[in-house]
Scaffold this motif. Structure first.
Motif, short mmCIF file in Angstrom:
data_model
loop_
_atom_site.label_atom_id
_atom_site.label_comp_id
_atom_site.label_asym_id
_atom_site.label_seq_id
_atom_site.Cartn_x
_atom_site.Cartn_y
_atom_site.Cartn_z
N GLY A 108 0.80 -1.22 0.00
CA GLY A 108 0.00 0.00 0.00
C GLY A 108 0.83 1.26 0.00
O GLY A 108 2.06 1.22 0.04
N LYS A 110 1.90 5.25 -1.54
CA LYS A 110 2.50 5.71 -2.81
C LYS A 110 3.83 4.98 -3.06
O LYS A 110 4.46 4.48 -2.12
CB LYS A 110 2.73 7.22 -2.73
CG LYS A 110 1.40 7.97 -2.59
CD LYS A 110 1.46 9.34 -3.20
CE LYS A 110 0.07 9.98 -3.21
NZ LYS A 110 -0.10 11.02 -2.20
N GLY A 136 0.59 0.76 -3.37
CA GLY A 136 -0.84 0.48 -3.47
C GLY A 136 -1.51 1.10 -4.68
O GLY A 136 -2.74 1.21 -4.71
N TYR A 137 -0.72 1.54 -5.66
CA TYR A 137 -1.33 2.19 -6.82
C TYR A 137 -1.23 1.31 -8.06
O TYR A 137 -0.68 1.71 -9.09
CB TYR A 137 -0.71 3.59 -7.01
CG TYR A 137 -1.20 4.50 -5.91
CD1 TYR A 137 -2.35 5.28 -6.07
CD2 TYR A 137 -0.57 4.52 -4.66
CE1 TYR A 137 -2.84 6.07 -5.03
CE2 TYR A 137 -1.04 5.30 -3.62
CZ TYR A 137 -2.17 6.07 -3.81
OH TYR A 137 -2.66 6.84 -2.79
N CYS A 161 -2.72 -1.51 3.09
CA CYS A 161 -2.94 -0.10 3.43
C CYS A 161 -3.36 0.68 2.19
O CYS A 161 -2.58 1.45 1.62
CB CYS A 161 -1.67 0.48 4.04
SG CYS A 161 -1.11 -0.50 5.46
N LYS A 166 -11.54 0.21 0.24
CA LYS A 166 -10.81 -0.49 -0.82
C LYS A 166 -10.01 -1.66 -0.27
O LYS A 166 -10.02 -2.77 -0.81
CB LYS A 166 -9.88 0.52 -1.51
CG LYS A 166 -9.25 -0.01 -2.76
CD LYS A 166 -8.50 1.08 -3.50
CE LYS A 166 -7.85 0.50 -4.73
NZ LYS A 166 -7.15 1.49 -5.53
N GLY A 187 -5.24 1.22 6.67
CA GLY A 187 -5.31 2.63 6.24
C GLY A 187 -3.96 3.26 6.00
O GLY A 187 -3.12 2.73 5.28
N GLY A 188 -3.73 4.42 6.65
CA GLY A 188 -2.55 5.22 6.34
C GLY A 188 -1.32 4.92 7.17
O GLY A 188 -0.40 5.73 7.23
N ARG A 214 -4.38 15.26 13.94
CA ARG A 214 -4.37 14.90 12.51
C ARG A 214 -5.06 16.00 11.69
O ARG A 214 -4.66 16.32 10.58
CB ARG A 214 -5.10 13.56 12.28
CG ARG A 214 -4.27 12.39 12.72
CD ARG A 214 -4.96 11.08 12.38
NE ARG A 214 -4.57 10.57 11.09
CZ ARG A 214 -5.04 9.43 10.58
NH1 ARG A 214 -5.91 8.71 11.24
NH2 ARG A 214 -4.65 9.02 9.41
#
Ligand code: UDP
Length: 245
Positions: A108, A110, A136-137, A161, A166, A187-188, A214
């Motif tokens: 996951g 970039k 993850g792209y 991630c 998704k 997630g992130g 955040r």
């Protein structure tokens, strides 16, 4: 027994118990997965039956976010506390490093982020075996090849991630083909592990104000966070309705 918070069942479990359960799943036969819903995800599941069913069938459902804890209190079915995806991941990695048995794949974020996270995590947790990473792209058509790459790495544990929903939908479709025993949608977290996004200082975490930190750091999240009052309002309405029936 799971506690229902506005249509999503959560495991009433503490962080240490969640890590122990996660390690047991990682060491058992078959494919298992963990989800970490926050209020935004609970609201999403309300409108998406397929997603709701994926959350329902997870082996562990952890309460990621103080909003879920507030809602549980409002509903009169308190949870023992927040178990964030990032704390769960850290606990698992600590155990994996200590025992030196399990291999981890990071999927996951970039391009370059998962690889950097892997390098840093192996320094933070000496003995941790990160056996592969991938960004993850990728295109939908590449999903089978991605799953095959994870399988070839021999990973036992997979962190996915891609953001919700998704990552959970990807896991439901391709998780088994990855050959891992435990997968978690997180997630992130790879952006944090790679050092690209700061985690809130401990004081904010303890005060249940991580969301605020955040928001200040990433003001673009305001649209997502604006859903929180509506989420708590739904909990109040559900409690009032239940009280009447
Ligand atoms: N992401 C990805 N592939 C995609 C869309 C998103 O790998 O097609 C990554 C994105 O780069 C980020 C993570 O998924 O690292 C989602 O982060 P976010 O902070 O939105 O997740 P949250 O923790 O809030 O669910």
């Amino acid at each position: 027994m799971r506690l229902d918070i506005l249509g999503v069942g959560f495991d009433p479990i503490t962080l240490p118990d969640a890590v122990t359960a996660g390690m047991a799943l990682a060491g058992s036969e078959g494919f298992h997965y963990v989800v970490t819903p926050n209020p935004e995800i609970v609201l999403l599941a309300d409108r998406d039956e397929h997603f709701r069913s994926i959350l329902y069938h997870a082996d562990l459902v952890l309460a990621d976010g103080v909003g879920v804890i507030h809602a549980a209190n409002i509903l009169g079915t308190p949870l023992p506390g927040r178990v964030t995806g990032i704390d769960f991941a850290a606990g698992l990695m600590q155990e994996m490093a200590r025992t030196g048995e399990k291999k981890l794949f990071l999927l996951g974020a970039k391009p370059g982020v998962a690889a950097e996270a892997g390098r840093r995590l192996q320094k933070t947790y000496p003995g941790l075996n990160v056996c592969g990473t991938r960004d993850g792209y990728f295109k939908d058509a590449e999903s089978e090849a991605v799953a095959a790459q994870v399988a070839q790495s021999g990973a036992d544990v997979l962190f996915v991630c891609l953001g919700a929903p998704k990552q959970e939908k990807w896991l439901a479709q391709y998780g088994k083909a990855c050959g891992v025993h435990l997968a978690a949608g997180l997630g992130g977290v790879l952006d944090v592990f790679a050092g690209n996004v700061d985690r809130a200082p401990a004081a904010f975490q303890k005060a249940g104000m991580e969301w605020f930190y955040r928001l200040v750091k990433q003001p673009s999240r305001i649209g997502r966070m604006a859903k929180l009052p509506g989420f708590l309002g739904k909990a109040v309405a559900a409690r009032v309705k239940r009280g009447k029936s």
